[in-house]
Design a protein around this motif. Structure first.
Motif, PDB file in Angstrom:
ATOM      1  N   ARG A 169       0.690  -1.013  -0.037  1.00 24.58           N
ATOM      2  CA  ARG A 169       0.019  -0.001  -0.064  1.00 24.58           C
ATOM      3  C   ARG A 169       0.897   1.247   0.054  1.00 24.58           C
ATOM      4  O   ARG A 169       0.614   2.195  -0.612  1.00 24.58           O
ATOM      5  N   ARG A 170       2.001   1.341   0.757  1.00 23.14           N
ATOM      6  CA  ARG A 170       2.775   2.364   0.925  1.00 23.14           C
ATOM      7  C   ARG A 170       3.485   2.489  -0.590  1.00 23.14           C
ATOM      8  O   ARG A 170       3.675   3.768  -0.976  1.00 23.14           O
ATOM      9  N   ARG A 171       3.849   1.657  -1.294  1.00 27.80           N
ATOM     10  CA  ARG A 171       4.460   1.735  -2.641  1.00 27.80           C
ATOM     11  C   ARG A 171       3.449   2.315  -3.513  1.00 27.80           C
ATOM     12  O   ARG A 171       3.553   3.369  -4.226  1.00 27.80           O
ATOM     13  N   ARG A 172       2.162   1.823  -3.347  1.00 29.26           N
ATOM     14  CA  ARG A 172       1.273   2.186  -4.198  1.00 29.26           C
ATOM     15  C   ARG A 172       0.869   3.841  -3.938  1.00 29.26           C
ATOM     16  O   ARG A 172       0.550   4.647  -4.839  1.00 29.26           O
ATOM     17  N   LEU A 173       0.611   4.066  -2.694  1.00 31.03           N
ATOM     18  CA  LEU A 173       0.656   5.487  -2.474  1.00 31.03           C
ATOM     19  C   LEU A 173       1.547   6.419  -2.894  1.00 31.03           C
ATOM     20  O   LEU A 173       1.424   7.388  -3.452  1.00 31.03           O
ATOM     21  N   LEU A 174       3.092   5.929  -2.574  1.00 34.52           N
ATOM     22  CA  LEU A 174       4.064   6.808  -3.427  1.00 34.52           C
ATOM     23  C   LEU A 174       3.898   6.919  -4.713  1.00 34.52           C
ATOM     24  O   LEU A 174       4.089   7.989  -5.280  1.00 34.52           O
TER      25      LEU A 174
END
Length: 404
Positions: A169-174
């Motif tokens: 999720r954090r990579r998608r967010l970035l």
């Protein structure tokens, strides 16, 4: 705090005249077809033949998006449960089929523009006021962002059942912040909530470059609020406090180079990342060290932001040089730049250039013959100065790069 999609677009659409929705309803099929065509043309992940689950989901998604938008016009009591349930399911399907959120968001925003282009002439020809058309246009992008946020909820539900959900999720967010499509605030907030990440008002984007033989990036020194993508072709990270982050990293980069953008609002993150990557491209470790702070080189980065614009500026501002040989152009360019930077006389310019004052006088006379009254015009002088500075910076960059 749990993020909840407010569906402000539904309230906006309910304030529009119901008659507008009735007039637009017969054209929803045409708008949906335009949407599908543009998405398939512009988003590689959705360019597959419209067959099987993929084809049905894409077609139905576009048709429902347009139809529900029109149905909401002038109807504050319209139920939305089936709509939200469908787009949550769409998110689950996207995760299951292995697509990231970036093409999903691209397809929504690109499709919305195509649908509005198809609908706008019809709305404009109905005799409604420009304020009504403007509100309808604004609501399109709020609606699309909230549609994406709803899809993200479903995506995250499916992702939560997979291992390593939070890092994903954090990579998608970035990725979403780094591309920041138009009207993406709601989607970013929804994804940040699912990733357990507190949205800062401002942040810096950091472009990274791994040198030959470099060790793994020291992620153990990063705070939990720093987002990273070290597996990208051009690795990068986001930090709300770059000074604190790089105070910890400065002695542990071990073969990595970093260019740190100015601290900007999240909406400017894509431009900040482009600036940081440009800084890495234009500088060498020998010139500026392992860490390049863009804030210390803003004028240089601005001058070299677009090679095309620099070339056009030189073409317009330095056109009298085109008839000269390379050597003549080089000598007169350095003399003109010295004069523009100092506005001094021949002795001072000669000392700066390391030539005889009479040589400078001869060159200044040549410049007067070539440029004439343009040397007296402030705008022309500014154009010449910027063009010459950009050329000098590019020459220095080419020297740093060395032979290919």
């Amino acid at each position: 705090m749990v993020f909840v999609v407010e569906y402000r677009s539904f309230r906006m659409l309910a304030t529009l005249p119901r008659s507008l929705g009735e007039e637009l309803r017969p054209h929803t099929g045409h708008a949906a077809a335009a949407m599908i065509k543009e998405v398939q043309r512009s988003v590689p992940a959705y360019s597959l033949p419209l067959r099987g689950v993929f084809g049905r989901v894409l077609v139905v998604s576009c048709e429902r998006a347009v139809r529900h938008y029109v149905d909401c016009i002038g109807d504050p009591d319209l139920p939305h449960d089936r709509w939200t349930g469908f787009y949550r399911l769409r998110g689950r399907i996207e995760f299951t089929e292995g697509r990231s959120l970036e093409p999903l968001h691209d397809s929504a925003t690109i499709g919305a523009r195509a649908a509005w282009r198809a609908m706008r002439p019809i709305a404009g020809g109905l005799g409604v006021g420009t304020d009504i058309v403007a509100l309808a246009a604004e609501s399109v992008f709020v609606y699309v962002d909230e549609l994406c946020a709803t899809t993200i909820e479903g995506y995250q539900e499916a992702e939560a059942q997979a291992a390593g959900a939070i890092p994903l999720r954090r990579r998608r967010l970035l990725e979403l912040i780094a591309q920041a499509p138009e009207g993406s605030a709601c989607s970013i907030a929804s994804l940040a909530n699912g990733a357990g990440w507190r949205l800062p008002e401002t942040a810096a984007m950091v472009a990274l470059q791994r040198g030959h033989g470099a060790h793994e990036f020291p992620t153990h020194l990063l705070d939990d609020d720093v987002l990273t993508d070290l597996d990208a072709a051009e690795p990068y990270l986001l930090t709300a406090d770059p000074d604190a982050t790089f105070a910890r990293l400065k002695d542990a980069l071990d073969g990595w180079r970093a260019a740190i953008s100015p601290v900007v609002p999240l909406t400017d993150a894509p431009a900040a990342l482009r600036t940081a990557r440009r800084a890495l491209l234009l500088t060498s470790e020998d010139a500026l060290g392992q860490v390049v702070w863009c804030r210390d080189h803003l004028a240089t980065l601005w001058l070299l932001a677009e090679d095309f614009l620099s070339a056009e500026l030189a073409k317009r501002s330095l056109d009298p040089f085109t008839s000269l040989s390379g050597k003549q152009r080089e000598r007169l360019s350095e003399t003109l730049l010295a004069w523009l930077e100092t506005r001094s006389g021949a002795p001072e310019i000669a000392q700066r250039l390391g030539v005889h004052p009479q040589t400078v006088r001869n060159r200044l006379r040549q410049l007067e013959e070539l440029f004439g009254d343009r040397l007296k015009d402030a705008d022309d002088r500014l154009g010449m100065h910027l063009a010459l500075r950009a050329q000098r910076l590019m020459r220095a960059h080419r020297r740093d790069e060395g032979p290919a």
